[in-house]
Scaffold this active site. Structure first.
Site, PDB file in Angstrom:
ATOM      1  N   LYS A  68      39.142  41.357  36.775  1.00 46.15           N
ATOM      2  CA  LYS A  68      40.589  41.136  36.852  1.00 46.15           C
ATOM      3  C   LYS A  68      41.414  42.426  36.734  1.00 46.15           C
ATOM      4  O   LYS A  68      42.480  42.531  37.338  1.00 46.15           O
ATOM      5  CB  LYS A  68      41.026  40.128  35.785  1.00 46.15           C
ATOM      6  N   ASP A 104      47.997  33.201  36.517  1.00 47.12           N
ATOM      7  CA  ASP A 104      47.687  32.547  35.241  1.00 47.12           C
ATOM      8  C   ASP A 104      48.956  32.101  34.511  1.00 47.12           C
ATOM      9  O   ASP A 104      48.987  31.014  33.925  1.00 47.12           O
ATOM     10  CB  ASP A 104      46.881  33.484  34.333  1.00 47.12           C
TER      11      ASP A 104
END
Ligand code: ATR
Length: 281
Positions: A68, A104
């Site tokens: 990520k 997210d």
């Protein structure tokens, strides 16, 4: 004839990712042509993999642990959420250039909108945990206009570091201080790994929460975490973690395949069955 859009999730290891099950469910549901596959990419190979995406016919994809932060650095441009969070989970192309976004925070907020819409009235929140997941939650809460966030962490420096990054509305504290401050929280959120399989249980701090406080966990295995069990014992209104996983997938699917998919009970049941299948093996 145009090629069918291909999307992917890359990680290392990758076999636990639920993203293929989510995106393939939607591809089937909406009768779209296209594919979504999981690809194991080691950190050493990530650069080459990203460089080769266009040639391989990929329109974009997801990145999961441990990539990520690396995909964030590699991208030509990042969206605002990724910039603030310092990590990206969704990739797509604009004018042949690789763009990295973070969905997210969107997923977290959209799930609360679904499960506990009253969260939008919360003025003060308490977040347990100051890891990577906590950053997305902080971003979502600040974006929603929350006035104060008490950020609780075992390692105080990590919480203090996030308070420096995200500003004066964040108040870093340890668990001892949290026990006294929790009475002021309208919304309590677990972002620690406490309560996951093989980890210690969540401590009984919710005993001190206000009776009208809302409680949300982002952990989704088990679906009723020790944190949620404690919250329910206190008769708090709760939100489980699975919805965040489902909602964070929406913006990527829409970008790659052109349809904004719905998070409904059919998807939820399908992914719960997948999780139980994996747990049983
Ligand atoms: P993620 O990216 O999912 O947030 P992480 O960065 O490993 O994962 O963060 C895990 C969080 O759970 C951290 O806040 C961690 O606290 P520390 O920063 O002090 O390590 C918290 N955590 C994990 N195990 C814990 C435990 N036994 N007691 C208290 N907190 C714990």
């Amino acid at each position: 004839m145009a090629e069918e859009p291909r999307a992917f999730v890359c990680g290392h290891p990758i076999n636990h990712s639920k993203s293929p099950a989510i995106h393939n469910f939607w591809l089937n549901k909406y009768g779209l042509s296209g594919s979504y596959e999981s690809i194991d990419v080691t950190p050493q190979k990530l650069g080459d993999f990203l460089e080769g995406l266009k040639l391989a016919g990929f329109v974009g994809g997801n990145a999961t642990i441990p990539h990520k932060e690396a995909v964030f650095s590699h991208a030509w441009r990042k969206d605002e959420a990724a910039e603030a969070i310092g990590a990206a989970n969704t990739l797509w192309f604009e004018d042949d250039k690789l763009i990295a976004g973070n969905t997210d925070a969107y997923g977290f907020a959209a799930n609360l909108d679904d499960q506990i819409p009253k969260w939008r009235n919360a003025e003060r929140a308490m977040i347990f945990g100051a890891g990577g997941a906590s950053r997305a939650i902080i971003y979502a809460l600040l974006d929603a206009g929350i006035k104060q966030i008490d950020l609780v962490n075992r390692t105080l420096e990590r919480a203090e570091n996030l308070a420096r990054i995200f500003g004066h509305r964040i108040n870093a504290m340890n668990w001892e201080t949290a026990a006294a401050a929790i009475q002021k929280a309208d919304l309590c959120i677990n972002s620690t790994s406490l309560g996951m399989e093989g980890q210690p249980d969540f401590p009984p701090i919710l005993d001190q929460a206000r009776p009208d406080a809302l409680a949300a966990d982002i952990v989704y295995i088990p679906s009723e975490t020790p944190f949620l069990k404690l919250a329910k014992q206190q008769e708090l209104v709760t939100s489980d973690g699975l919805g965040m996983l489902l909602h964070q997938a929406v913006p990527g699917f829409e970008k790659w395949f052109g349809v904004k998919p719905e998070v409904d009970s059919g998807l939820r049941q399908h992914i719960l069955a997948e999780i139980n299948k994996t747990d049983a093996t």
